[in-house]
Design a protein around this motif. Structure first.
Motif, mmCIF file in Angstrom:
data_model
loop_
_atom_site.group_PDB
_atom_site.id
_atom_site.type_symbol
_atom_site.label_atom_id
_atom_site.label_comp_id
_atom_site.label_asym_id
_atom_site.label_seq_id
_atom_site.Cartn_x
_atom_site.Cartn_y
_atom_site.Cartn_z
ATOM 1 N N ALA A 33 -0.822 7.855 8.529
ATOM 2 C CA ALA A 33 -0.073 7.079 9.519
ATOM 3 C C ALA A 33 1.001 6.244 8.831
ATOM 4 N N SER A 34 2.004 5.850 9.589
ATOM 5 C CA SER A 34 3.123 5.093 9.031
ATOM 6 C C SER A 34 2.735 3.649 8.703
ATOM 7 N N TYR A 35 3.595 3.000 7.965
ATOM 8 C CA TYR A 35 3.442 1.589 7.596
ATOM 9 C C TYR A 35 3.286 0.732 8.849
ATOM 10 N N VAL A 36 4.155 0.938 9.819
ATOM 11 C CA VAL A 36 4.121 0.154 11.053
ATOM 12 C C VAL A 36 2.836 0.425 11.825
ATOM 13 N N ALA A 37 2.422 1.694 11.904
ATOM 14 C CA ALA A 37 1.212 2.053 12.634
ATOM 15 C C ALA A 37 -0.018 1.363 12.046
ATOM 16 N N LYS A 38 -0.087 1.269 10.735
ATOM 17 C CA LYS A 38 -1.248 0.620 10.102
ATOM 18 C C LYS A 38 -1.237 -0.881 10.338
ATOM 19 N N HIS A 39 -0.061 -1.498 10.330
ATOM 20 C CA HIS A 39 0.010 -2.924 10.640
ATOM 21 C C HIS A 39 -0.335 -3.176 12.113
ATOM 22 N N MET A 40 0.070 -2.287 12.989
ATOM 23 C CA MET A 40 -0.302 -2.418 14.399
ATOM 24 C C MET A 40 -1.815 -2.266 14.550
ATOM 25 N N TRP A 41 -2.412 -1.366 13.789
ATOM 26 C CA TRP A 41 -3.858 -1.144 13.842
ATOM 27 C C TRP A 41 -4.608 -2.407 13.395
ATOM 28 N N ILE A 42 -4.190 -3.013 12.288
ATOM 29 C CA ILE A 42 -4.873 -4.208 11.779
ATOM 30 C C ILE A 42 -4.722 -5.349 12.790
ATOM 31 N N HIS A 43 -3.555 -5.487 13.399
ATOM 32 C CA HIS A 43 -3.338 -6.537 14.391
ATOM 33 C C HIS A 43 -4.190 -6.293 15.639
ATOM 34 N N LYS A 44 -4.315 -5.036 16.055
ATOM 35 C CA LYS A 44 -5.109 -4.699 17.240
ATOM 36 C C LYS A 44 -6.590 -4.971 17.011
ATOM 37 N N HIS A 45 -7.107 -4.645 15.827
ATOM 38 C CA HIS A 45 -8.537 -4.778 15.560
ATOM 39 C C HIS A 45 -8.957 -6.165 15.077
ATOM 40 N N GLY A 75 -8.507 -0.772 6.961
ATOM 41 C CA GLY A 75 -9.730 -1.532 6.733
ATOM 42 C C GLY A 75 -9.403 -2.980 6.440
ATOM 43 N N ARG A 76 -10.221 -3.862 6.925
ATOM 44 C CA ARG A 76 -9.990 -5.301 6.758
ATOM 45 C C ARG A 76 -9.967 -5.705 5.291
ATOM 46 N N SER A 77 -10.751 -5.020 4.453
ATOM 47 C CA SER A 77 -10.828 -5.391 3.039
ATOM 48 C C SER A 77 -9.520 -5.129 2.292
ATOM 49 N N ASP A 78 -8.608 -4.362 2.868
ATOM 50 C CA ASP A 78 -7.338 -4.059 2.213
ATOM 51 C C ASP A 78 -6.212 -4.995 2.677
ATOM 52 N N TYR A 79 -6.530 -5.948 3.547
ATOM 53 C CA TYR A 79 -5.540 -6.889 4.060
ATOM 54 C C TYR A 79 -6.072 -8.308 3.976
ATOM 55 N N LYS A 80 -5.144 -9.257 3.912
ATOM 56 C CA LYS A 80 -5.532 -10.668 3.980
ATOM 57 C C LYS A 80 -4.492 -11.440 4.765
ATOM 58 N N GLN A 81 -4.937 -12.531 5.352
ATOM 59 C CA GLN A 81 -4.044 -13.397 6.118
ATOM 60 C C GLN A 81 -3.380 -14.367 5.157
ATOM 61 N N VAL A 82 -2.064 -14.441 5.221
ATOM 62 C CA VAL A 82 -1.331 -15.358 4.343
ATOM 63 C C VAL A 82 -0.159 -15.967 5.098
ATOM 64 N N CYS A 83 0.329 -17.090 4.587
ATOM 65 C CA CYS A 83 1.537 -17.685 5.151
ATOM 66 C C CYS A 83 2.737 -16.888 4.627
ATOM 67 N N LYS A 84 3.876 -17.082 5.222
ATOM 68 C CA LYS A 84 5.081 -16.328 4.861
ATOM 69 C C LYS A 84 5.420 -16.508 3.382
ATOM 70 N N ARG A 85 5.328 -17.742 2.877
ATOM 71 C CA ARG A 85 5.663 -18.027 1.482
ATOM 72 C C ARG A 85 4.760 -17.258 0.520
ATOM 73 N N CYS A 86 3.454 -17.266 0.792
ATOM 74 C CA CYS A 86 2.517 -16.541 -0.079
ATOM 75 C C CYS A 86 2.738 -15.031 0.003
ATOM 76 N N HIS A 87 3.095 -14.546 1.189
ATOM 77 C CA HIS A 87 3.350 -13.116 1.362
ATOM 78 C C HIS A 87 4.547 -12.679 0.507
ATOM 79 N N ILE A 88 5.602 -13.476 0.516
ATOM 80 C CA ILE A 88 6.781 -13.162 -0.299
ATOM 81 C C ILE A 88 6.409 -13.168 -1.781
ATOM 82 N N GLU A 89 5.628 -14.163 -2.214
ATOM 83 C CA GLU A 89 5.199 -14.225 -3.619
ATOM 84 C C GLU A 89 4.337 -13.028 -3.995
#
Length: 95
Positions: A33-45, A75-89
């Motif tokens: 699946a595409s990059y966008v599709a996987k981000h939509m999946w993580i947001h949906k779940h 999978g949730r283990s492959d993602y983490k919640q971060v603020c915009k600044r930490c994401h850029i870093e």
């Protein structure tokens, strides 16, 4: 010649697709699946990111789901919640 019945056709198609969601769906691509599709999946779940897992004291108006491994697995283990600044870093370190 066969008589056309669009309503009957719609019902048959609907019945054949019933219950086919997720991995059972015709369009399921899994890890391809595409990059966008996987981000939509993580947001949906797992919903909208609401805090920074790097530092919970970070006060921000924008939080995002960031990929950890760079492989974009589902999978949730492959993602983490971060603020915009930490994401850029995080993205700077992986490039």
């Amino acid at each position: 010649m066969r008589e056309r019945n669009p309503e009957l056709h719609r019902q048959r198609i609907s019945a054949s697709l019933a219950g086919k969601i997720g991995q059972k769906a015709r369009c399921w691509k899994g890890e391809d699946a595409s990059y966008v599709a996987k981000h939509m999946w993580i947001h949906k779940h797992y919903g909208k990111a609401t805090f920074c897992e790097n530092d919970k004291a970070h006060k921000s108006t924008r939080f995002e789901w960031a990929n950890i491994s760079g492989k974009y697995h589902r999978g949730r283990s492959d993602y983490k919640q971060v603020c915009k600044r930490c994401h850029i870093e995080m993205d700077r370190k992986t490039v």
